[in-house]
Design an enzyme around this catalytic site. Structure first.
Site, mmCIF file in Angstrom:
data_model
loop_
_atom_site.group_PDB
_atom_site.id
_atom_site.type_symbol
_atom_site.label_atom_id
_atom_site.label_comp_id
_atom_site.label_asym_id
_atom_site.label_seq_id
_atom_site.Cartn_x
_atom_site.Cartn_y
_atom_site.Cartn_z
ATOM 1 N N HIS A 192 0.853 -1.191 0.000
ATOM 2 C CA HIS A 192 0.000 0.000 0.000
ATOM 3 C C HIS A 192 0.891 1.244 0.000
ATOM 4 C CE1 HIS A 192 -3.183 -2.750 1.928
ATOM 5 N NE2 HIS A 192 -3.393 -2.641 0.636
ATOM 6 N N GLU B 225 1.501 -4.266 11.425
ATOM 7 C CA GLU B 225 0.931 -2.939 11.233
ATOM 8 C C GLU B 225 1.642 -1.938 12.143
ATOM 9 O OE1 GLU B 225 -1.626 -2.147 9.273
ATOM 10 O OE2 GLU B 225 -2.617 -4.056 8.803
ATOM 11 N N GLU C 180 1.251 3.817 2.895
ATOM 12 C CA GLU C 180 1.756 3.387 4.193
ATOM 13 C C GLU C 180 3.289 3.440 4.181
ATOM 14 O OE1 GLU C 180 -0.140 -0.431 4.554
ATOM 15 O OE2 GLU C 180 -2.127 0.468 4.479
HETATM 16 ZN ZN LIG Z 1 -1.865 -1.789 4.337
#
Ligand SMILES: [Zn+2]
Length: 1205
Positions: A902, A1084, A905
């Protein structure tokens, strides 16, 4: 009421007078009955007297076990005697006035409501009805109604509604009777069916009669009337009836506002606003409100209320009404589709690109189903079609999450989808071509030159002469690499031409002012253009830094003054000067005017090299064909040493911002509405000197589409959509110049889409000042005040809102005062990390290689945009060529890491940088780690998205982390080939021990992991009670557990191991199910900061992110000790982690992990506890020591290991 039970029971004195009386009354009831009404009259009167005089008596009647209430109700039901009825009603009024809800609860549970309503009907049949009975009845009902959930239905079924309404109509001047009747009516109206029925009966009109003009007489009556009206107006048909009264309501509101100077009647004023709020739920109501000058009236009154805090409820409701009525605007764009279009070789039918672009030509009629006619206006305002009242909330932070509950359906409940998937695995012959990426498994070290390992192959585009990119041959040919040509346009004559965009007309040159007359480079898509591109780079962004300027004196050669994009003249650092950061500032003063020094960050940033960066940019292909380089990427970023605290939200900030937005409507003449930057118009808008800021974002990862000056110091900014898409606005990166020092600038990004953001919870934007950089502080800093994120008045097309109509965009606003004159500043959503930066870092990392390190860089594949996707292999060289050593080398378990699927990010890249730097480091730990594992790393799974400033997607307009189940080699090459690598490993029985994909999380704090567990998913769904019998190794919990004990940013409490349906096509789930990797994770990292651990209360920075990446490596080393069979005995105590888990889990205790509705796109509202601000400071200054060394010592200490148990 047939229970004949003595009322004297435990706890109640039998000689009590009132109980004696009740006994008599009960006897009368039983003897059916009240032959002589006089006796009942006497008894009830005596009871009434006792109750009126003795609180004790009341308690006795309603005390536990007493049947007093039943006796009263039975009497009321049976008697026909008016006086007895009145007596009992008096008794009930006395009884139910005090004692809170409990007494009423008893009353309701004994069927009291029904008896009273029945009595209303029978009393109404008397002619004339007894006013006193009606008064008393309604008084009791007014007390009981709000506590009886079925009251509205009961009243309607009984027919009591009309009785009350008629009573009202006939007694408009009888205030004594009016009040209880209105109170009861208010309760009736809270039921929507009743409200509609009452409206038909003229009750709305009736209420307006009662309300009348401003008067301080009978204020309690007015208050109740307004509340009743407010309840009635929740029905849309009633709201329609009230539309004509909007001017009256506004008038009364103003009267009260003027006359209630001591604010004693806030509730009346709030009541009026409540009515307006409900009327304006319908379109006609909003129109009436605007026509009646409602915006100005509420704006002015609210502004006058601002200084008085107790009037906040009025301001908030006014603000809500004004926002609702604010005319919806279109975004100031010709289309919401991305300014740039990348022509795909094959456009899959039904895919996002086919849906977005009109491409039916030559494709047959079926494709027309997926296309929209080109004339469809996707910026259209559809809000008027939406008559559904939007969810409202008087709170300052509105929350309107409709999908909040939907998440629970997302847990995978089909056990077959949780078991390893028998893929119709590809034939090994097909996978065998991937063998070339695993040369370490077959390398012939007998002939290997250990002193000069040739394996440090660089296949990066920067060195194309030495090694051609390795392109994995697949059935489908990959697009030829031609970075400067308009990608493949004209080569597919069967495809319709792109209507909106002619890539040839994109300007790649810029004159010295950075703006003005542009030569369109339409004619030369080939070598000529490439030449021009190079020149453009030199001239515009980095004048003199190109090949001519730099002969090879490292980064300390003399250069010509470059013209910064923002117009600052500067000179790069002088020849041979060795300047440390501290010297720069002093040096600046002594240097001649207009000549500035550029920081030499080589000492502080060993992996950064501006010249190399420019080289990397030249070989990077972007759809907009960026020809400039942003200064932060060129200079580099040195993490600041000061702590950046999570910002405490200022009270009322959102309200203030919204009022400023409303002022646009109130004072339209103050609005400039001047476009100062616009990608949709080929010629750069003319910016006059000094009056407006200059904007730019035509550099890698930049994505500003438009800037509109609203007021002198306020700008609306519009972000570009992801390429080949019409949404995903979140990431931003742009440049600002021409600012005035000390002026209070306000920036509004007006096309955000998420319904909430960490910007509401203390996150700040990032800013990079070129003046600061050349003064020796090259760094991104958290900045901005008055930050908030709220729904705005720009309507969102249903085409871009998943089919939902009437949605709005959100504004992210921040304020900023600039400290330097003639500065060029950059703003970003998070610390930028471009694809060119990655390529530069990889080249610099290679220089760290020692003879003991095995590092290989391959090109996994080419992307759709013509960029190469690097694949790294890192391990230790075998110590010797002895069979034992070679055998150990080849049998090392694999660890597979990836990141940045992504593009928005960017934190994932900084974590990856930490990992790579650690792995290539010289510490003994790093060496042990390399000896322990073979690392396979794809550091950037979506280079195209990163280059082009996307937030979420690749050039196919798709989220690549939803393509893992069935990736297409044509549309998702990086995913296809990464998955193939894993499939190859599985086929040769070498599936990795750990797979981890690094991500960033925009909604939550801290760093955490998502994993996959069959058991935990099953437990979460309660599919089967015998789930403990399911066999599952708990090893997947070990790595996050280790991390939670050594990495301060990591939070075990935020981890989840549940498999969600919506995630079935993500890397984590597919690698777990199809490749069979038990330890398959998404890691994350927060974009905001931490609310626990050493960094509690601080925003996260690159230092912490890089540290996290390094700690991940150290955790792997510990994992190695836990998983290695040889070491089990020596480290037996460590295994307690797992046995602990086994115990707790199988005892069926609640899951230690919080089940999260979704991960990176979570839609829940984050709970932020502001009371938990950082009272306890971290013990160690996180900024003093090298992050790696800092935790390395920790990680090997026994204390930490013991704490595992
Ligand atoms: Zn992501």
């Amino acid at each position: 009421m047939n229970k004949h039970k003595m009322i004297t029971e435990k706890g109640v004195p039998s000689n009590s007078r009132v109980l004696m009386l009740f006994g008599q009354l009960e006897k009368l009831n039983r003897e059916s009955m009240l032959v002589d009404p006089e006796i009942a009259r006497q008894i009830t009167a005596k009871i009434l007297h006792l109750i009126q005089t003795q609180e004790k008596t009341r308690k006795e009647i309603v005390s536990k076990g007493s049947s007093g209430m039943e006796v009263i109700l039975a009497t009321l039901e049976n008697t026909q005697d008016l006086q007895s009825i009145l007596n009992i009603l008096y008794i009930l009024n006395e009884l139910l006035t005090v004692g809170g809800g409990r007494r009423i609860g008893v009353f309701v549970s004994k069927g009291g409501t029904g008896i009273l309503l029945q009595l209303v009907i029978s009393a109404s049949k008397e002619s004339p009805p007894s006013e006193e009975v009606m008064l008393q009845l309604h008084s009791v009902l007014a007390k009981v109604g709000p506590k009886d959930r079925k009251f509205g239905v009961k009243a309607r079924l009984n027919g009591a509604l009309n009785v009350t309404v008629n009573l009202l109509k006939q007694n408009l001047q009888n205030y004594k009777l009016l009040l209880p009747c209105l109170l009861v009516l208010q309760v009736y109206s809270s039921n929507t069916v009743n409200a509609v029925s009452l409206g038909k009966n003229g009750v709305v009109e009736l209420m307006f009669k009662i309300i009348g003009p401003y008067s301080k007489k009978n204020t309690s009556l007015l208050k109740v009337s307004l509340d009743t009206l407010g309840a009635l107006l929740k029905s849309k048909t009633n709201a329609q009836r009230a539309v004509v009264h909007v001017p009256i309501l506004l008038h009364i509101y103003q009267d009260w506002h003027r006359n209630d100077t001591r604010h004693r009647h806030i509730l009346i004023r709030k009541g009026i606003l409540g009515c307006l709020k409900n009327i304006t739920n319908i379109k006609l109501g909003r129109k009436a409100f605007i026509d009646a000058d409602g915006m100005r009236i509420l704006y002015n009154t609210s502004t006058e209320c601002l200084p008085v805090r107790t009037l906040d409820p009025l301001i908030n409701t006014s603000s809500l009404i004004m926002r609702k009525c604010f005319p919806k605007n279109r975004l100031p764009l010709p289309t919401i589709k991305s300014v740039f279009h990348h022509q795909l070789l094959r456009v899959p039918a039904g895919g996002p690109v086919a849906q977005l672009y009109n491409q039916p030509l030559g494709r047959g009629p079926i494709y027309q189903f997926y296309t929209k006619p080109p004339w469809v206006d996707d910026v259209v305002d559809e809000s008027d079609n939406n008559e559904d009242a939007e969810a409202e909330n008087d709170m300052e932070n509105e929350v309107e999450e409709k999908d909040h509950h939907a998440g629970n359906d997302d847990i995978e409940t089909d056990i077959n989808n949780l078991r390893p998937k028998e893929t119709h695995s590809r034939p090994f012959e097909e996978l065998k071509i991937y063998e070339r990426f695993f040369m370490e498994l077959s390398e012939d070290f007998q002939v290997f030159n250990f002193d000069n390992p040739k394996k440090g192959v660089t296949a990066t585009p920067a060195a194309p002469k030495s090694h051609r990119p390795i392109i994995v041959p697949t059935a489908q040919a990959l697009p030829p690499k031609n970075p400067t040509a308009a990608p493949l346009q004209g080569e597919c004559p069967h495809l319709a031409p792109v209507p909106a965009l002619d890539l040839d007309t994109i300007n790649i040159t810029k004159d010295q002012d950075g703006c003005g007359d542009h030569t369109h480079s339409q004619t030369h898509p080939g070598a000529g253009l490439e030449q021009e591109l190079v020149q453009g780079l030199e001239r515009v962004a980095l004048d003199g830094a190109g090949p001519q300027g730099g002969g090879g004196g490292g980064n300390k050669h003399n250069r010509q003054p470059p013209i910064l994009a923002g117009g600052v003249a500067a000179r790069l650092g002088g020849e041979g000067e060795e300047m440390l950061a501290e010297d720069w500032a002093e040096e600046e003063e002594s240097s001649e005017e207009g000549v500035l020094h550029v920081p030499d960050t080589a000492l502080l940033l060993p992996l950064h090299d501006p010249d190399l960066y420019v080289e990397m940019v030249k070989s990077t292909s972007s759809v907009p064909q960026f020809s400039e380089v942003a200064y932060p990427d060129y200079f580099g970023h040195v993490a600041p040493t000061s702590r950046e605290h999570i910002l405490e939200r200022v009270y009322g900030v959102q309200r203030t911002k919204i009022f400023q937005d409303i002022e646009r409507l109130i004072h339209p003449n103050d609005i400039l509405d001047k476009v100062v930057y616009d990608l949709d118009i080929q010629s750069c808008p003319v910016v006059d000197g000094g009056e407006s800021l200059k904007f730019n974002s035509q550099f890698e990862s930049g994505n500003l589409r438009k800037a509109v000056q609203i007021r002198k110091f306020e700008y609306d900014l519009v972000l570009n959509s992801d390429i080949n898409s019409n949404h995903y606005h979140q990431w931003f990166y742009f440049e600002v110049s021409g600012m005035r020092v000390g002026a209070p600038y306000r920036f509004n990004i007006i096309n955000c889409e998420k319904s909430n953001s960490q910007f509401n919870y203390g996150m700040q934007v990032l800013m990079y000042s070129v003046q600061e950089a050349i003064s020796g502080r090259p760094r991104w800093v958290r900045t901005g005040t008055d930050i908030c994120y709220y729904k705005n008045h720009f309507s969102r097309s249903s085409i871009a809102a998943g089919g939902q109509k009437g949605k709005s965009y959100y504004t992210m606003t921040f304020s900023m005062t600039f400290n330097h004159k003639d500065d060029v500043c950059y703003f970003a959503y998070h610390y930028p990390y471009t694809y060119s930066t990655l390529k530069m870092h990889l080249q610099k990392l290679e220089a760290l290689r020692t003879p003991q390190t095995y590092l290989r860089e391959d090109v996994l594949c080419e992307t759709l945009g013509g960029n190469s996707c690097p694949l790294l292999t890192i391990t230790a060289m075998p110590e010797s060529t002895s069979n034992d050593q070679i055998c150990q080398f080849r049998n090392r378990p694999l660890v597979f890491l990836s990141s940045r699927v992504h593009p928005g990010e960017t934190n994932a890249s900084w974590v990856m940088k930490g990992t790579l730097e650690f792995l290539m480091g010289s510490s003994p730990l790093a060496h042990s780690l390399r000896e322990a594992y073979i690392f396979k790393i794809v550091p950037m799974l979506n280079p195209d998205g990163v280059v082009n400033g996307n937030h979420r997607c690749s050039l196919s307009g798709e989220d690549l982390n939803r393509q893992w189940q069935n990736p297409s080699p044509e549309l998702h090459p990086t995913i296809y080939h990464t998955k193939s690598l894993l499939q190859y490993l599985a086929a040769i029985q070498r599936a990795p021990l750990v797979f981890c994909d690094y991500h960033g999380h925009s909604r939550k704090k801290n760093v955490f992991m998502y994993g996959c567990s069959l058991k935990e998913t099953v437990w979460e769904t309660n599919i089967s009670a015998t789930s403990c019998e399911l066999h599952e190794d708990l090893g997947y919990r070990t790595l996050p557990k280790i991390l939670s004990q050594m990495a301060p940013a990591f939070s075990m409490a935020s981890c989840s191991f549940v498999v969600e349906r919506s995630k079935e096509a993500t890397a984590r789930v597919v690698v777990w199910r199809e490749i069979g990797v038990q330890r398959s994770y998404t890691m994350e990292s927060t974009l905001c900061g931490c609310d626990q651990g050493k960094y509690k209360g601080l925003q996260i920075g690159t230092r912490e992110l890089e540290e996290m990446g390094a700690q991940f490596c150290v955790a792997l080393l510990r994992l190695k000790r836990l998983t290695s069979p040889l070491k089990l005995r020596n480290h037996a105590h460590l295994l307690d982690v797992e046995s602990d888990l086994t115990e707790t889990r199988c005892k069926g205790s609640s899951t230690p992990s919080t089940y999260l509705l979704e991960d990176e796109e979570a839609s829940f509202m984050e709970e932020v506890d502001y009371s938990a601000e950082s009272g306890d400071e971290p013990d160690n200054d996180p900024n003093t020591a090298d992050p790696h060394d800092n935790h390395l010592s920790d990680s090997e200490s026994n204390n930490h290991r013991d704490s595992l148990t």
